[in-house]
Design a protein around this motif. Structure first.
Motif, PDB file in Angstrom:
ATOM      1  N   PHE A   5       0.919  11.547   1.218  1.00  0.00           N
ATOM      2  CA  PHE A   5      -0.053  11.092   2.218  1.00  0.00           C
ATOM      3  C   PHE A   5      -1.103  10.178   1.589  1.00  0.00           C
ATOM      4  N   LEU A   6      -1.398  10.362   0.304  1.00  0.00           N
ATOM      5  CA  LEU A   6      -2.329   9.455  -0.375  1.00  0.00           C
ATOM      6  C   LEU A   6      -1.650   8.135  -0.715  1.00  0.00           C
ATOM      7  N   LEU A   7      -0.416   8.189  -1.145  1.00  0.00           N
ATOM      8  CA  LEU A   7       0.315   6.952  -1.416  1.00  0.00           C
ATOM      9  C   LEU A   7       0.465   6.121  -0.150  1.00  0.00           C
ATOM     10  N   GLN A   8       0.706   6.792   0.977  1.00  0.00           N
ATOM     11  CA  GLN A   8       0.817   6.074   2.250  1.00  0.00           C
ATOM     12  C   GLN A   8      -0.509   5.399   2.605  1.00  0.00           C
ATOM     13  N   ALA A   9      -1.619   6.096   2.393  1.00  0.00           N
ATOM     14  CA  ALA A   9      -2.934   5.506   2.673  1.00  0.00           C
ATOM     15  C   ALA A   9      -3.192   4.298   1.766  1.00  0.00           C
ATOM     16  N   ALA A  10      -2.785   4.381   0.497  1.00  0.00           N
ATOM     17  CA  ALA A  10      -2.942   3.251  -0.425  1.00  0.00           C
ATOM     18  C   ALA A  10      -2.075   2.071   0.015  1.00  0.00           C
ATOM     19  N   LYS A  11      -0.861   2.349   0.496  1.00  0.00           N
ATOM     20  CA  LYS A  11       0.023   1.283   0.988  1.00  0.00           C
ATOM     21  C   LYS A  11      -0.587   0.585   2.197  1.00  0.00           C
ATOM     22  N   GLU A  12      -1.274   1.332   3.042  1.00  0.00           N
ATOM     23  CA  GLU A  12      -1.929   0.730   4.202  1.00  0.00           C
ATOM     24  C   GLU A  12      -3.054  -0.216   3.767  1.00  0.00           C
ATOM     25  N   VAL A  13      -3.793   0.186   2.743  1.00  0.00           N
ATOM     26  CA  VAL A  13      -4.835  -0.696   2.203  1.00  0.00           C
ATOM     27  C   VAL A  13      -4.184  -1.947   1.628  1.00  0.00           C
ATOM     28  N   GLN A  14      -3.115  -1.784   0.851  1.00  0.00           N
ATOM     29  CA  GLN A  14      -2.427  -2.932   0.272  1.00  0.00           C
ATOM     30  C   GLN A  14      -1.943  -3.890   1.360  1.00  0.00           C
ATOM     31  N   MET A  39      -3.920   2.951  -6.096  1.00  0.00           N
ATOM     32  CA  MET A  39      -3.712   1.528  -5.845  1.00  0.00           C
ATOM     33  C   MET A  39      -2.788   0.917  -6.896  1.00  0.00           C
ATOM     34  N   THR A  40      -3.013   1.254  -8.163  1.00  0.00           N
ATOM     35  CA  THR A  40      -2.216   0.632  -9.217  1.00  0.00           C
ATOM     36  C   THR A  40      -0.809   1.211  -9.325  1.00  0.00           C
ATOM     37  N   SER A  41      -0.497   2.227  -8.557  1.00  0.00           N
ATOM     38  CA  SER A  41       0.870   2.751  -8.523  1.00  0.00           C
ATOM     39  C   SER A  41       1.768   1.916  -7.618  1.00  0.00           C
ATOM     40  N   LEU A  42       1.175   0.962  -6.892  1.00  0.00           N
ATOM     41  CA  LEU A  42       1.926   0.151  -5.930  1.00  0.00           C
ATOM     42  C   LEU A  42       2.385  -1.166  -6.556  1.00  0.00           C
ATOM     43  N   PRO A  43       3.662  -1.480  -6.489  1.00  0.00           N
ATOM     44  CA  PRO A  43       4.154  -2.756  -7.012  1.00  0.00           C
ATOM     45  C   PRO A  43       3.476  -3.925  -6.291  1.00  0.00           C
ATOM     46  N   GLY A  44       3.096  -4.941  -7.047  1.00  0.00           N
ATOM     47  CA  GLY A  44       2.509  -6.147  -6.465  1.00  0.00           C
ATOM     48  C   GLY A  44       1.025  -6.056  -6.156  1.00  0.00           C
ATOM     49  N   ILE A  45       0.395  -4.925  -6.446  1.00  0.00           N
ATOM     50  CA  ILE A  45      -1.013  -4.750  -6.075  1.00  0.00           C
ATOM     51  C   ILE A  45      -1.943  -5.652  -6.879  1.00  0.00           C
ATOM     52  N   SER A  46      -1.509  -6.142  -8.030  1.00  0.00           N
ATOM     53  CA  SER A  46      -2.400  -6.965  -8.857  1.00  0.00           C
ATOM     54  C   SER A  46      -2.817  -8.256  -8.161  1.00  0.00           C
ATOM     55  N   ARG A 174      -8.605  10.173   0.107  1.00  0.00           N
ATOM     56  CA  ARG A 174      -7.979   9.807   1.385  1.00  0.00           C
ATOM     57  C   ARG A 174      -9.004   9.189   2.329  1.00  0.00           C
ATOM     58  N   GLN A 175     -10.195   9.774   2.401  1.00  0.00           N
ATOM     59  CA  GLN A 175     -11.219   9.250   3.298  1.00  0.00           C
ATOM     60  C   GLN A 175     -11.663   7.858   2.867  1.00  0.00           C
ATOM     61  N   MET A 176     -11.778   7.648   1.569  1.00  0.00           N
ATOM     62  CA  MET A 176     -12.167   6.325   1.070  1.00  0.00           C
ATOM     63  C   MET A 176     -11.115   5.281   1.463  1.00  0.00           C
ATOM     64  N   LEU A 177      -9.853   5.610   1.269  1.00  0.00           N
ATOM     65  CA  LEU A 177      -8.784   4.686   1.636  1.00  0.00           C
ATOM     66  C   LEU A 177      -8.781   4.407   3.139  1.00  0.00           C
ATOM     67  N   LYS A 178      -9.017   5.429   3.951  1.00  0.00           N
ATOM     68  CA  LYS A 178      -9.077   5.236   5.402  1.00  0.00           C
ATOM     69  C   LYS A 178     -10.211   4.284   5.793  1.00  0.00           C
ATOM     70  N   LEU A 179     -11.377   4.438   5.158  1.00  0.00           N
ATOM     71  CA  LEU A 179     -12.505   3.560   5.473  1.00  0.00           C
ATOM     72  C   LEU A 179     -12.256   2.126   5.023  1.00  0.00           C
ATOM     73  N   ILE A 180     -11.610   1.961   3.876  1.00  0.00           N
ATOM     74  CA  ILE A 180     -11.274   0.616   3.408  1.00  0.00           C
ATOM     75  C   ILE A 180     -10.342  -0.046   4.405  1.00  0.00           C
ATOM     76  N   SER A 181      -9.290   0.653   4.813  1.00  0.00           N
ATOM     77  CA  SER A 181      -8.331   0.108   5.786  1.00  0.00           C
ATOM     78  C   SER A 181      -9.029  -0.297   7.075  1.00  0.00           C
ATOM     79  N   ALA A 182      -9.902   0.581   7.567  1.00  0.00           N
ATOM     80  CA  ALA A 182     -10.612   0.294   8.824  1.00  0.00           C
ATOM     81  C   ALA A 182     -11.498  -0.942   8.680  1.00  0.00           C
TER      82      ALA A 182
END
Length: 186
Positions: A5-14, A39-46, A174-182
């Protein structure tokens, strides 16, 4: 292993960063770099993620990101005021970033009762390409992690190895990622 669920939230930010061609920098205190790890676990995030300042102690917050001693003395580091200064400070230090997010809080144990489990998150945006143009705060919010834990997509008894502090840290990330996405989708 990072929770799905955290990886999914990071993917949404990406995805939002990619869609809007924006770059993000973080200032993390109570999450200790967890959001940057996600964030850095996601390919292409750089292409979209600049980095994270882990500023756990008062002195580091002041010296690295310019948090005012008066802010810490009057409001402490577990405050919306400190989250504001962290977000603005890390964005000022990172000219290539257009967005900054900060998090600070006290996840316990042994926290004062009025701060126990409390987190504060700040989001700042630089709307101008002119580095001398000051960034603007988009949102500053505070949350009680224990209420956020109830939103987790897993049962507490399925992960008995996690302490309350660790559960709060996951909820805070998770909350931080949700706020970033929003913020990015506004």
């Amino acid at each position: 292993m990072l929770p799905d669920f955290l990886l999914q939230a990071a993917k949404e930010v990406q995805a939002a960063l990619r869609t809007h061609d924006e770059k993000l920098v973080l200032a993390e205190s109570c999450t200790g770099g967890l959001v940057a790890t996600l964030m850095t676990s996601l390919p292409g995030i750089s292409d979209y993620f600049c980095g994270s300042a882990i500023v756990y102690r008062w002195d580091t917050k002041m010296k690295w990101l310019g948090v005012q001693p008066e802010t810490l003395e009057k409001y402490t580091d577990v405050s919306r005021e400190t989250a504001r200064e962290l977000a603005l400070g890390v964005l000022k230090q990172t000219p290539e970033a257009t967005w900054a997010a900060s998090i600070t809080g006290h996840l316990g144990p042994n926290a004062p009762s009025h701060q126990d489990g409390l987190i504060c998150i700040g989001i700042a945006h630089r709307s101008s390409n002119d580095f001398n143009s000051p960034p603007e705060i988009q949102t500053i919010e505070s949350f009680q992690c224990d209420a956020l834990i109830a939103e987790f997509p897993f049962k507490a008894d399925s992960t008995p190895e996690l302490s309350l502090r660790q559960q709060r840290q996951l909820a805070a990330a998770r909350q931080m990622l949700k706020l970033i996405s929003a913020a990015l989708e506004r």
